[in-house]
Design a protein around this motif. Structure first.
Motif, PDB file in Angstrom:
ATOM      1  N   VAL A  99      28.010 -41.732 -35.448  1.00  0.00           N
ATOM      2  CA  VAL A  99      26.800 -42.260 -36.077  1.00  0.00           C
ATOM      3  C   VAL A  99      25.843 -42.808 -35.032  1.00  0.00           C
ATOM      4  O   VAL A  99      24.627 -42.620 -35.113  1.00  0.00           O
ATOM      5  CB  VAL A  99      27.161 -43.352 -37.102  1.00  0.00           C
ATOM      6  CG1 VAL A  99      25.904 -43.961 -37.712  1.00  0.00           C
ATOM      7  CG2 VAL A  99      28.064 -42.785 -38.192  1.00  0.00           C
ATOM      8  N   LEU A 100      26.394 -43.465 -34.006  1.00  0.00           N
ATOM      9  CA  LEU A 100      25.589 -44.027 -32.922  1.00  0.00           C
ATOM     10  C   LEU A 100      25.701 -43.145 -31.685  1.00  0.00           C
ATOM     11  O   LEU A 100      26.713 -42.476 -31.483  1.00  0.00           O
ATOM     12  CB  LEU A 100      26.062 -45.448 -32.600  1.00  0.00           C
ATOM     13  CG  LEU A 100      25.910 -46.458 -33.746  1.00  0.00           C
ATOM     14  CD1 LEU A 100      26.501 -47.794 -33.342  1.00  0.00           C
ATOM     15  CD2 LEU A 100      24.456 -46.599 -34.143  1.00  0.00           C
ATOM     16  N   PRO A 101      24.669 -43.133 -30.825  1.00  0.00           N
ATOM     17  CA  PRO A 101      24.635 -42.190 -29.708  1.00  0.00           C
ATOM     18  C   PRO A 101      25.525 -42.579 -28.543  1.00  0.00           C
ATOM     19  O   PRO A 101      25.826 -43.744 -28.307  1.00  0.00           O
ATOM     20  CB  PRO A 101      23.156 -42.192 -29.282  1.00  0.00           C
ATOM     21  CG  PRO A 101      22.635 -43.496 -29.746  1.00  0.00           C
ATOM     22  CD  PRO A 101      23.397 -43.851 -30.977  1.00  0.00           C
ATOM     23  N   ALA A 102      25.957 -41.534 -27.798  1.00  0.00           N
ATOM     24  CA  ALA A 102      26.567 -41.664 -26.472  1.00  0.00           C
ATOM     25  C   ALA A 102      27.780 -42.579 -26.436  1.00  0.00           C
ATOM     26  O   ALA A 102      27.973 -43.355 -25.518  1.00  0.00           O
ATOM     27  CB  ALA A 102      25.534 -42.155 -25.468  1.00  0.00           C
ATOM     28  N   GLY A 103      28.656 -42.486 -27.425  1.00  0.00           N
ATOM     29  CA  GLY A 103      29.873 -43.268 -27.418  1.00  0.00           C
ATOM     30  C   GLY A 103      29.689 -44.743 -27.714  1.00  0.00           C
ATOM     31  O   GLY A 103      30.640 -45.522 -27.617  1.00  0.00           O
ATOM     32  N   LEU A 104      28.483 -45.149 -28.091  1.00  0.00           N
ATOM     33  CA  LEU A 104      28.213 -46.563 -28.337  1.00  0.00           C
ATOM     34  C   LEU A 104      29.001 -47.086 -29.525  1.00  0.00           C
ATOM     35  O   LEU A 104      29.518 -48.215 -29.507  1.00  0.00           O
ATOM     36  CB  LEU A 104      26.712 -46.761 -28.560  1.00  0.00           C
ATOM     37  CG  LEU A 104      26.231 -48.205 -28.761  1.00  0.00           C
ATOM     38  CD1 LEU A 104      26.538 -49.040 -27.530  1.00  0.00           C
ATOM     39  CD2 LEU A 104      24.745 -48.219 -29.074  1.00  0.00           C
ATOM     40  N   GLY A 105      29.134 -46.280 -30.572  1.00  0.00           N
ATOM     41  CA  GLY A 105      29.828 -46.723 -31.770  1.00  0.00           C
ATOM     42  C   GLY A 105      31.278 -47.068 -31.509  1.00  0.00           C
ATOM     43  O   GLY A 105      31.766 -48.132 -31.912  1.00  0.00           O
ATOM     44  N   ALA A 106      32.004 -46.185 -30.823  1.00  0.00           N
ATOM     45  CA  ALA A 106      33.408 -46.443 -30.529  1.00  0.00           C
ATOM     46  C   ALA A 106      33.571 -47.665 -29.638  1.00  0.00           C
ATOM     47  O   ALA A 106      34.486 -48.479 -29.831  1.00  0.00           O
ATOM     48  CB  ALA A 106      34.036 -45.215 -29.864  1.00  0.00           C
ATOM     49  N   GLY A 107      32.672 -47.817 -28.670  1.00  0.00           N
ATOM     50  CA  GLY A 107      32.758 -48.974 -27.785  1.00  0.00           C
ATOM     51  C   GLY A 107      32.536 -50.281 -28.516  1.00  0.00           C
ATOM     52  O   GLY A 107      33.257 -51.262 -28.287  1.00  0.00           O
ATOM     53  N   VAL A 108      31.556 -50.308 -29.415  1.00  0.00           N
ATOM     54  CA  VAL A 108      31.262 -51.531 -30.167  1.00  0.00           C
ATOM     55  C   VAL A 108      32.423 -51.889 -31.089  1.00  0.00           C
ATOM     56  O   VAL A 108      32.851 -53.055 -31.158  1.00  0.00           O
ATOM     57  CB  VAL A 108      29.961 -51.362 -30.969  1.00  0.00           C
ATOM     58  CG1 VAL A 108      29.781 -52.514 -31.951  1.00  0.00           C
ATOM     59  CG2 VAL A 108      28.771 -51.285 -30.023  1.00  0.00           C
ATOM     60  N   VAL A 109      32.969 -50.890 -31.791  1.00  0.00           N
ATOM     61  CA  VAL A 109      34.081 -51.155 -32.702  1.00  0.00           C
ATOM     62  C   VAL A 109      35.309 -51.635 -31.912  1.00  0.00           C
ATOM     63  O   VAL A 109      35.982 -52.606 -32.301  1.00  0.00           O
ATOM     64  CB  VAL A 109      34.425 -49.901 -33.523  1.00  0.00           C
ATOM     65  CG1 VAL A 109      35.718 -50.093 -34.310  1.00  0.00           C
ATOM     66  CG2 VAL A 109      33.280 -49.575 -34.486  1.00  0.00           C
ATOM     67  N   GLY A 110      35.605 -50.965 -30.807  1.00  0.00           N
ATOM     68  CA  GLY A 110      36.740 -51.387 -29.997  1.00  0.00           C
ATOM     69  C   GLY A 110      36.570 -52.790 -29.447  1.00  0.00           C
ATOM     70  O   GLY A 110      37.515 -53.590 -29.435  1.00  0.00           O
ATOM     71  N   LEU A 111      35.363 -53.107 -29.010  1.00  0.00           N
ATOM     72  CA  LEU A 111      35.096 -54.438 -28.475  1.00  0.00           C
ATOM     73  C   LEU A 111      35.234 -55.501 -29.554  1.00  0.00           C
ATOM     74  O   LEU A 111      35.866 -56.554 -29.338  1.00  0.00           O
ATOM     75  CB  LEU A 111      33.691 -54.470 -27.875  1.00  0.00           C
ATOM     76  CG  LEU A 111      33.220 -55.799 -27.281  1.00  0.00           C
ATOM     77  CD1 LEU A 111      34.109 -56.217 -26.118  1.00  0.00           C
ATOM     78  CD2 LEU A 111      31.760 -55.695 -26.830  1.00  0.00           C
TER      79      LEU A 111
END
Length: 314
Positions: A99-111
């Protein structure tokens, strides 16, 4: 919105450029899809009559990717994380990543998940970075191994000189930025990363989880694509398909589309076609891979994301 929530001007400009580039890439993908729609339509029809056994194997490999991602994230943290919520967070992160660009979504959820587990902000950021770095190292090592073992195979597409020049220019620009304005910040980040990696590798079980989970995650994604190519009778060797997937995925990271949407698809279809696969079969394989790894899990992943947020696990 409060004044503290307003982004500084440089960040706003970066956000505008990032959004504009993403929209430009997606527009180019839509134009290419319209231009080559007969091939896409034929590929979808071919996928509908593909071998069900191979597709079931591909679906099973897809389901195994999230526990492997959770294992890698656990390996990047010295302390113990709740296993059930960790796997659910990785599943939700994969949906947010599309949903979010350039791996940002996975990073935010993981963080957010690591912060909710009581890990300090600096440690959580470093843990997410360690997991990402391990995945990048594993991908690079697999590419090197595959290219060394099969150096003369015809499935390796030739690179135009202009692509090599563009890659060199990008590399020089990145090095110049990191060695100039961001040098001090990079040194601090590398020092924190080195200390965290040392702490993780002081515990062999954590190191094994980090590297084993990262390797299994990449191999399973390669296996999904290989199984789909078998299902649609694509005439390429499994090692060649895996190598092309890794190369196309690396190239797609240069374009900040959500989850590589459009950029990975185009790069992978072009790579498979350049390696000798019929365009219809290449399109069918990529459609099948995307269907299993993106579109089918997307809505359930977003639902899990909502549940985790509602339960304050994120």
């Amino acid at each position: 919105m409060t004044p503290q929530q307003v982004l500084p001007a440089p960040q706003r400009r970066h956000s505008y450029w990032h959004t504009a580039l993403t929209l430009a890439v997606l527009a180019a993908v839509v134009w290419l899809a319209r231009r080559h729609w007969p091939v896409i339509e034929t590929g979808a029809v071919r996928l509908a009559v593909a071998d069900r056994g191979w597709l079931l194997l591909a679906a099973t490999a897809t389901l195994a990717t999230w526990p492997c991602s959770a294992l890698a994230q656990q390996g990047a943290v010295p302390g113990r994380l709740p296993p059930g919520r960790l796997v659910a967070a990785q599943f939700a992160a994969s949906a947010a990543n599309h949903v979010l660009p350039a791996g940002l979504g996975a990073g935010v959820v993981g963080l957010r998940f690591l912060l909710r587990c009581g890990i300090p902000f600096a440690g959580a950021v470093t843990a997410v970075a360690v997991k990402g770095a391990a995945g990048a190292v594993v991908r690079g090592a697999l590419i090197a191994v595959l290219m060394a073992v099969w150096p003369g195979e015809p499935f390796l597409p030739t690179l135009d000189a202009w692509y090599l020049i563009a890659l060199c220019v990008v590399a020089v620009g990145v090095v110049a930025v990191l060695a100039g304005p961001l040098s001090s910040a990079c040194r601090r980040a590398l020092a924190a990363l080195r200390a965290h990696v040392t702490a993780v590798h002081a515990r062999p079980a954590r190191a094994a989880a980090l590297w084993g989970g990262s390797l299994a995650f990449v191999l399973l994604h390669c296996g999904v694509l290989v199984a789909v190519t078998r299902a649609v009778d694509l005439p390429l060797p499994p090692a060649g398909v895996a190598l092309l997937y890794l190369l196309a995925g690396t190239a797609a990271t240069l374009l900040p589309t959500p989850g590589g949407l459009g950029s990975l698809d185009a790069a992978l279809i072009l790579a498979l076609a350049a390696a000798g696969a019929p365009p219809v079969a290449a399109t069918s394989a990529v459609l099948g891979y995307r269907l299993l790894t993106v579109w089918l899990p997307l809505l359930p992943g977003l639902a899990v994301l909502g549940v985790l947020v509602r339960r304050r696990s994120l």
